[in-house]
Motif scaffolding. Structure first.
Motif, PDB file in Angstrom:
ATOM      1  N   ARG A  27       0.817  -1.219   0.000  1.00  0.00           N
ATOM      2  CA  ARG A  27       0.000   0.000   0.000  1.00  0.00           C
ATOM      3  C   ARG A  27       0.850   1.267   0.000  1.00  0.00           C
ATOM      4  O   ARG A  27       0.369   2.327  -0.357  1.00  0.00           O
ATOM      5  N   LYS A  28       2.100   1.150   0.366  1.00  0.00           N
ATOM      6  CA  LYS A  28       2.998   2.303   0.369  1.00  0.00           C
ATOM      7  C   LYS A  28       3.572   2.574  -1.030  1.00  0.00           C
ATOM      8  O   LYS A  28       4.161   3.615  -1.271  1.00  0.00           O
ATOM      9  N   SER A  29       3.393   1.646  -1.940  1.00  0.00           N
ATOM     10  CA  SER A  29       3.924   1.788  -3.295  1.00  0.00           C
ATOM     11  C   SER A  29       3.028   2.686  -4.138  1.00  0.00           C
ATOM     12  O   SER A  29       1.804   2.653  -4.032  1.00  0.00           O
ATOM     13  N   LYS A  30       3.638   3.463  -5.028  1.00  0.00           N
ATOM     14  CA  LYS A  30       2.851   4.311  -5.924  1.00  0.00           C
ATOM     15  C   LYS A  30       2.115   3.472  -6.969  1.00  0.00           C
ATOM     16  O   LYS A  30       1.238   3.973  -7.648  1.00  0.00           O
ATOM     17  N   TYR A  31       2.445   2.205  -7.101  1.00  0.00           N
ATOM     18  CA  TYR A  31       1.805   1.333  -8.083  1.00  0.00           C
ATOM     19  C   TYR A  31       0.622   0.559  -7.519  1.00  0.00           C
ATOM     20  O   TYR A  31      -0.062  -0.140  -8.233  1.00  0.00           O
ATOM     21  N   TYR A  32       0.394   0.684  -6.253  1.00  0.00           N
ATOM     22  CA  TYR A  32      -0.688  -0.062  -5.617  1.00  0.00           C
ATOM     23  C   TYR A  32      -2.040   0.547  -5.961  1.00  0.00           C
ATOM     24  O   TYR A  32      -2.228   1.757  -5.906  1.00  0.00           O
ATOM     25  N   ASN A  33      -2.994  -0.281  -6.331  1.00  0.00           N
ATOM     26  CA  ASN A  33      -4.353   0.145  -6.656  1.00  0.00           C
ATOM     27  C   ASN A  33      -5.242  -0.259  -5.486  1.00  0.00           C
ATOM     28  O   ASN A  33      -5.563  -1.431  -5.334  1.00  0.00           O
TER      29      ASN A  33
ATOM     30  N   LYS B 108      -1.014  -1.305 -10.256  1.00  0.00           N
ATOM     31  CA  LYS B 108      -1.306  -0.671 -11.540  1.00  0.00           C
ATOM     32  C   LYS B 108      -0.199  -1.055 -12.505  1.00  0.00           C
ATOM     33  O   LYS B 108       0.907  -1.389 -12.115  1.00  0.00           O
TER      34      LYS B 108
END
Length: 119
Positions: A104-110, A117
């Motif tokens: 959830r801390k990743s910018k790629y998490y949807n 993503k």
């Protein structure tokens, strides 16, 4: 480790189109097997379903570590390894909350789909 010429070996394998079951893991294991030892269990915990399963693995692995140490390492790992078919994408996998916390801390998490993503 440069003496092993790892890069040239990998490029050679790739150029020959050799199929590898676990890709990078297979390359690392086959090229560095003479340079590695046994990791302490807290650096390579697996998604055990229960304490009994963990003790069976420990016994078949040569019982290098005490069962209680193995259990503590599993409960409070430094690194959790989701190996084989046990990937965090499956809701029934133990310790998926650990993976989701960092994902959830990743910018790629949807957040809506609990997936990543596309890059």
């Amino acid at each position: 480790m440069r003496n092993t010429k790892f890069e040239s070996k990998v490029l050679d394998i790739i150029s020959k189109g050799k199929k590898l079951k676990y890709h990078d893991q297979t390359l690392l294991n086959s090229n560095f097997k003479n340079f590695i030892g046994i990791f302490p269990p807290e650096y390579h915990t697996r998604p055990w379903s229960n304490y009994t399963e963990m003790k069976i693995f420990n016994r078949f692995s040569g019982k290098v570590y005490d069962d209680d140490y193995y259990y503590f390492a599993h409960k409070y790992p430094t690194m959790r390894h989701f190996l084989g078919r046990y990937k965090p994408k499956h809701r029934y996998i133990n310790h998926i909350e650990d993976w989701l916390f960092f994902a959830r801390k990743s910018k790629y998490y949807n957040d809506k789909a609990d997936t990543f993503k596309s890059l």
